[in-house]
Design a protein around this motif. Structure first.
Motif, PDB file in Angstrom:
ATOM      1  N   HIS A 154     -21.331  -1.397   9.173  1.00 61.31           N
ATOM      2  CA  HIS A 154     -20.457  -2.509   8.815  1.00 61.31           C
ATOM      3  C   HIS A 154     -19.033  -1.968   8.746  1.00 61.31           C
ATOM      4  N   LEU A 155     -18.236  -2.262   9.768  1.00 58.48           N
ATOM      5  CA  LEU A 155     -16.955  -1.596   9.975  1.00 58.48           C
ATOM      6  C   LEU A 155     -15.840  -2.266   9.179  1.00 58.48           C
ATOM      7  N   PHE A 156     -15.118  -1.443   8.433  1.00 53.04           N
ATOM      8  CA  PHE A 156     -13.925  -1.925   7.747  1.00 53.04           C
ATOM      9  C   PHE A 156     -12.977  -0.748   7.552  1.00 53.04           C
ATOM     10  N   ALA A 157     -11.701  -1.059   7.421  1.00 53.46           N
ATOM     11  CA  ALA A 157     -10.675  -0.032   7.248  1.00 53.46           C
ATOM     12  C   ALA A 157     -10.282   0.049   5.785  1.00 53.46           C
ATOM     13  N   SER A 158     -10.429   1.239   5.204  1.00 50.72           N
ATOM     14  CA  SER A 158     -10.178   1.377   3.761  1.00 50.72           C
ATOM     15  C   SER A 158      -8.748   1.776   3.436  1.00 50.72           C
ATOM     16  N   ASP A 159      -7.904   1.971   4.447  1.00 50.94           N
ATOM     17  CA  ASP A 159      -6.523   2.406   4.220  1.00 50.94           C
ATOM     18  C   ASP A 159      -6.490   3.636   3.314  1.00 50.94           C
ATOM     19  N   GLN A 160      -7.131   4.697   3.805  1.00 50.98           N
ATOM     20  CA  GLN A 160      -7.222   5.966   3.099  1.00 50.98           C
ATOM     21  C   GLN A 160      -7.844   5.810   1.710  1.00 50.98           C
ATOM     22  N   GLN A 182     -17.141   2.752   7.224  1.00 51.60           N
ATOM     23  CA  GLN A 182     -15.819   2.820   6.617  1.00 51.60           C
ATOM     24  C   GLN A 182     -14.891   3.666   7.478  1.00 51.60           C
ATOM     25  N   VAL A 183     -13.745   3.100   7.851  1.00 49.30           N
ATOM     26  CA  VAL A 183     -12.734   3.823   8.626  1.00 49.30           C
ATOM     27  C   VAL A 183     -11.635   4.231   7.661  1.00 49.30           C
ATOM     28  N   TYR A 184     -11.563   5.526   7.393  1.00 53.36           N
ATOM     29  CA  TYR A 184     -10.642   6.018   6.375  1.00 53.36           C
ATOM     30  C   TYR A 184      -9.199   6.009   6.862  1.00 53.36           C
ATOM     31  N   TYR A 185      -9.006   6.358   8.113  1.00 51.05           N
ATOM     32  CA  TYR A 185      -7.649   6.567   8.629  1.00 51.05           C
ATOM     33  C   TYR A 185      -7.681   6.362  10.137  1.00 51.05           C
ATOM     34  N   GLY A 186      -6.560   5.914  10.691  1.00 50.78           N
ATOM     35  CA  GLY A 186      -6.451   5.790  12.134  1.00 50.78           C
ATOM     36  C   GLY A 186      -6.512   4.365  12.637  1.00 50.78           C
ATOM     37  N   THR A 187      -6.079   3.410  11.815  1.00 47.06           N
ATOM     38  CA  THR A 187      -6.052   2.014  12.240  1.00 47.06           C
ATOM     39  C   THR A 187      -4.652   1.630  12.706  1.00 47.06           C
ATOM     40  N   ASN A 188      -4.546   0.422  13.270  1.00 46.91           N
ATOM     41  CA  ASN A 188      -3.241  -0.048  13.741  1.00 46.91           C
ATOM     42  C   ASN A 188      -2.207  -0.104  12.626  1.00 46.91           C
ATOM     43  N   ASP A 189      -2.665  -0.288  11.380  1.00 50.43           N
ATOM     44  CA  ASP A 189      -1.754  -0.492  10.270  1.00 50.43           C
ATOM     45  C   ASP A 189      -1.341   0.798   9.568  1.00 50.43           C
ATOM     46  N   ASP A 190      -1.869   1.942  10.012  1.00 49.85           N
ATOM     47  CA  ASP A 190      -1.415   3.195   9.408  1.00 49.85           C
ATOM     48  C   ASP A 190      -0.940   4.134  10.508  1.00 49.85           C
ATOM     49  N   PRO A 191      -0.224   5.201  10.135  1.00 45.31           N
ATOM     50  CA  PRO A 191       0.321   6.089  11.172  1.00 45.31           C
ATOM     51  C   PRO A 191      -0.739   6.725  12.052  1.00 45.31           C
ATOM     52  N   GLY A 192      -1.904   6.936  11.480  1.00 44.80           N
ATOM     53  CA  GLY A 192      -2.960   7.543  12.278  1.00 44.80           C
ATOM     54  C   GLY A 192      -2.596   8.929  12.771  1.00 44.80           C
ATOM     55  N   ASN A 193      -3.373   9.450  13.670  1.00 47.75           N
ATOM     56  CA  ASN A 193      -3.101  10.728  14.306  1.00 47.75           C
ATOM     57  C   ASN A 193      -2.954  10.476  15.798  1.00 47.75           C
TER      58      ASN A 193
END
Length: 831
Positions: A332-338, A416-427
């Motif tokens: 179940h995919l969601f972005a947690s914004d770190q 859970q996607v901790y980091y690397g989404t369109n809304d954060d700087p990502g790598n």
């Protein structure tokens, strides 16, 4: 005591068939080919036993200390992605808890000598959410009372201890029961279940909050440091326990009893099915696991008479990679914004398979880790594993990032996607490395269907990254591998991998007839490559590249990070990026004591700094950096250094780095887990894993360090360079100085394999290649020793015209060897 393969296990179905003993190392350690045994500091050593749907983390003495930091103290024990099942499993015979006298790492299993004629073998068959533990009791006829303790901890891989919410508030109490044969643990209403049982029906059982064997009463880790030297449960723990007792008649020939741990996040019934499957012919499942790992061993089997340690490291690195394959379902995919948010789901993914980054704290999906590990994977012939990993990255990225092309950084097995989404700087680096990993796999497999399935995403990834250029100078902004404050917006490694990614997309596009995309990518790569050296070369007595550019004005910042070697490490379709002069200059600089410790490359070199910490080491340049040194040696950094040296034909210098990574895996004076490549080597600013408590160590097994072993041997020393997607294969070996022979067999390419043998005898270089089932035009060659002239060249005994080609590796002799299979021999006689 030095332990060899136990013949006594054969009669019980615990068949172990090691290679002949080759060497004994140090005190309390033994090497018997496909087994490595240690008998000192067992309570201090973490162990892992892994299958693709289940794994176990404990200590080498048979205990289960509270381990790890993502969920503090809970990263050990028994897991089935995406949930933890148990804190541990303990055994007692006639009222005495068993403690290992020695521990053995094998290919796909672990074994402990528990004393008193009892041996324990742990194995995790692939494809099932269960693991097996076999207890073998040696003969003389006797009767024993066997006690088994199990303590549950049903919780999900996310949230962690430091996220919002944290596991402290989300984890729920477990309940325990007995179903007449097995212990059953559940957490409701989450439908988490774990079962413990055996092939036998127990005489009795007990339930209660404890039952941790000799670790009762449990020491609970505090939420913050300082922590006790050893504790037994994390502060978020809400598990419960149970005990099973059995009366065993042991005949004269000995007896084996198999136990299983199984679990599910879908309720008790699937867990029961997994337990039943595990206990159905367990000895046969163990034998099949061994057979699978022998197949892994048979691929890319190398013979390096001049470097037996590196050859052994190749063997164990292949096993390390086989250990890291993981699978989870119903993500179940969601972005947690770190770790700060719990937004609505972005979508679901029915199945994910990937190469886990590291155990016990990083056994999940990463972009950059897998992209480096891809080079090791293809060299080892693990095509399916890396293809699955890249598919998973694509699928998760497209769902969470709405098909922007941005590659996610870190994903736990629940989605859970901790980091690397369109809304954060990502790598940014992992977005631009993705197309290169796709092109790499395509070249080694020739699999156009894989290329086609990845093509659209690869193009979108590069277009997304090229668009991250606020000042229009051609260098995408965003983080690279070094995630440290004080760097400029445009990072060296991002720039390097952007050029490579564009060049690789251009080749993918050309192969598909997409001329417009090929022209765009070629032009984008060429414009950046043309100005790269002037833009990033720092020069002076730094003898290296700027680590980043600070805006406005592209001010060069030199901070001595390990990424300074990426211009030499990244091999573009036309060769590595750095000029030979700059490469030799900076590679030599990085070999000095300001960049290297006893086990390889520092994360950040030493030298003048304005940081308050000052400079703890020697200075090799006069640049005053704003960054403090970091004398931690990561296995990845040494891997990058080894590959960089090899790209420029510096195999004598490469040897130091390949030896560094081999030693932390195989040297009994250094290793934590025999045969496992760790995340961080013993180094001045880290110490060693064994010097840390179980809550603060680096990974005991980390996949990406194998890049620095498999790629230097297969792609550089043996010179295997497939381009099967375009119907071509080159084999141009380079024999390391002072050696006379390097060879490899069963090197998987496409649907077949090749054997390569390169020798130097006096003034004669010989390259012999046998290929089976590998299509394409073959080019054979050899890298000449520096300054050597050529007297004659023959192919299969017939003198032949040849090309002399100057590359960054040196001068190469190359000849065409046709498109057929079979064996060819190139002989180069030096003048």
């Amino acid at each position: 005591m030095l332990v060899t393969a136990a013949a006594a296990l054969v009669a019980a179905g615990l068949t172990v068939t090691p290679a002949p003993a080759t060497a004994a190392h140090g005190s309390g350690a033994h090497n018997s080919g496909d087994e490595l045994t240690v008998s000192d500091r067992l309570a201090d050593r973490r162990t892992v036993t892994i299958g693709d749907r289940f794994y176990e983390v404990g200590a080498a003495d048979g205990s289960y200390p509270a381990t790890g930091w993502h969920v503090r103290g809970e990263m050990g024990g028994f897991w089935s992605q995406p949930i933890k099942l148990l804190d541990g499993l303990w055994f007692a015979v006639d009222g005495t808890w068993l403690k290992a006298k020695s521990f053995t790492s094998g290919y796909g299993y672990t074994r402990m000598d528990l004393g008193g004629g009892v041996q324990r073998t742990d194995v995790v068959p692939d494809g099932n959410r269960a693991g097996l533990v076999g207890l073998h009791f040696d003969g003389g006829a006797r009767q024993v009372r066997l006690t088994v303790d199990a303590h549950s901890e049903l919780l999900k891989a996310y949230p962690w201890s430091g996220t919002t919410p944290s596991q402290d508030t989300v984890n729920l109490p477990d309940t325990g029961s007995f179903d007449g044969r097995d212990l059953v643990f559940q957490e409701q209403p989450n439908h988490y279940a774990a079962l413990v049982g055996a092939q036998l029906t127990p005489d009795g059982h007990q339930l209660g909050p404890d039952f941790r064997g000799p670790q009762d009463p449990a020491v609970i880790c505090p939420n913050t440091d300082p922590a006790p030297a050893r504790c037994d449960d994390g502060p978020a723990g809400k598990g419960t326990g149970g005990q099973l007792t059995y009366t065993l008649d042991v005949p004269k020939g000995g007896r084996t009893v198999w136990f299983a741990v199984a679990g599910s996040d879908q309720g008790k019934q699937p867990a029961q099915a997994a337990l039943a499957a595990a206990l159905r012919d367990p000895s046969g499942q163990f034998a099949r696991k061994q057979a699978q790992r022998r197949e892994v061993s048979d691929r890319t089997h190398v013979d390096l008479p001049g470097d037996p340690l590196l050859a052994q490291s190749v063997e164990w690195s292949k096993q390390n990679l086989a250990d890291t394959v993981q699978e989870s379902r119903d993500l179940h995919l969601f972005a947690s914004d770190q770790g700060t948010q719990s937004p609505p789901l972005a979508g679901t993914l029915a199945q994910a398979r990937w190469i886990g980054a590291g155990w016990p704290d990083y056994p999940w999906i990463f972009g950059t880790d897998g992209e480096y590990t891809a080079f090791a994977a293809v060299a080892a012939g693990d095509f399916e594993a890396i293809e699955d990993h890249l598919r998973t990255l694509r699928d998760v990225s497209d769902i969470v990032n709405a098909k922007s092309g941005k590659v996610v950084h870190e994903v736990t097995p629940d989605g859970q996607v901790y980091y690397g989404t369109n809304d954060d700087p990502g790598n940014t680096d992992e977005t631009v490395k993705f197309p290169s990993a796709v092109a790499l796999v395509w070249r080694w497999t020739g699999d156009d269907s894989f290329r086609d399935s990845m093509y659209d995403f690869s193009v979108r990834a590069m277009k997304y990254a090229v668009g991250l250029d606020a000042d229009g100078d051609g260098w995408p902004e965003g983080s690279g591998n070094v995630e440290r404050a004080g760097m400029g917006a445009e990072k060296l490694d991002v720039a390097v991998y952007t050029i490579r990614g564009l060049a690789d997309v251009a080749q993918l596009a050309a192969s598909k007839g997409d001329t417009a995309t090929a022209d765009w990518a070629n032009a984008q790569a060429a414009s950046r490559e043309k100005k790269f050296e002037d833009t990033f070369w720092y020069g002076g007595d730094a003898h290296g590249y700027a680590d980043s550019l600070s805006d406005p004005g592209n001010v060069k910042l030199y901070q001595r990070y390990w990424i300074g070697l990426t211009p030499m490490e990244a091999d573009l379709p036309g060769g590595p990026l750095a000029s030979v002069a700059h490469a030799d200059d900076t590679l030599a600089q990085h070999e000095r004591a300001c960049y290297n410790g006893d086990f390889g490359l520092f994360h950040t070199g030493t030298g003048p700094t304005s940081d308050a910490k000052g400079n703890p080491g020697p200075s090799c340049d006069s640049v005053v950096s704003s960054a403090p040194s970091d004398r931690e040696t990561f296995s990845l950094g040494s891997a990058v250094a080894a590959v960089a040296e090899g790209n420029y034909g510096r195999l004598a210098q490469q040897h130091a780095y390949t030896t560094d990574n081999a030693r932390i895996q195989l040297d009994p004076d250094v290793w934590e887990l025999p045969g496992a490549m760790p995340e961080i080597a013993p180094s001045p600013d880290f110490g060693s894993n064994l010097s840390h408590d179980f809550l603060s160590r680096s990974s005991v097994l980390q996949a990406w360090g194998t890049y620095g072993v498999l790629w230097p041997v297969v792609a550089q020393q043996l010179g295997v360079a497939p381009d099967l997607g375009r119907g071509q294969l080159a084999v141009v070996p380079q024999i390391p100085p002072g050696q006379q022979r390097v060879a490899g067999s069963g090197i998987r390419l496409g649907g077949g394999d090749i054997d390569v043998t390169a020798t130097r005898s006096g003034a004669t270089l010989t390259t012999q290649v046998r290929r089976t089932g590998v299509r394409g035009t073959l080019t054979l060659g050899a890298v000449l020793p520096a300054g050597a002239s050529v007297r004659s060249v023959s192919l299969d005994g017939h003198q032949i015209a040849y090309q002399r080609v100057t590359t960054t590796r040196g001068t190469e002799v190359r000849v065409p060897a046709g498109t057929g299979g079979g064996q060819h021999t190139l002989t180069v006689r030096l003048g």
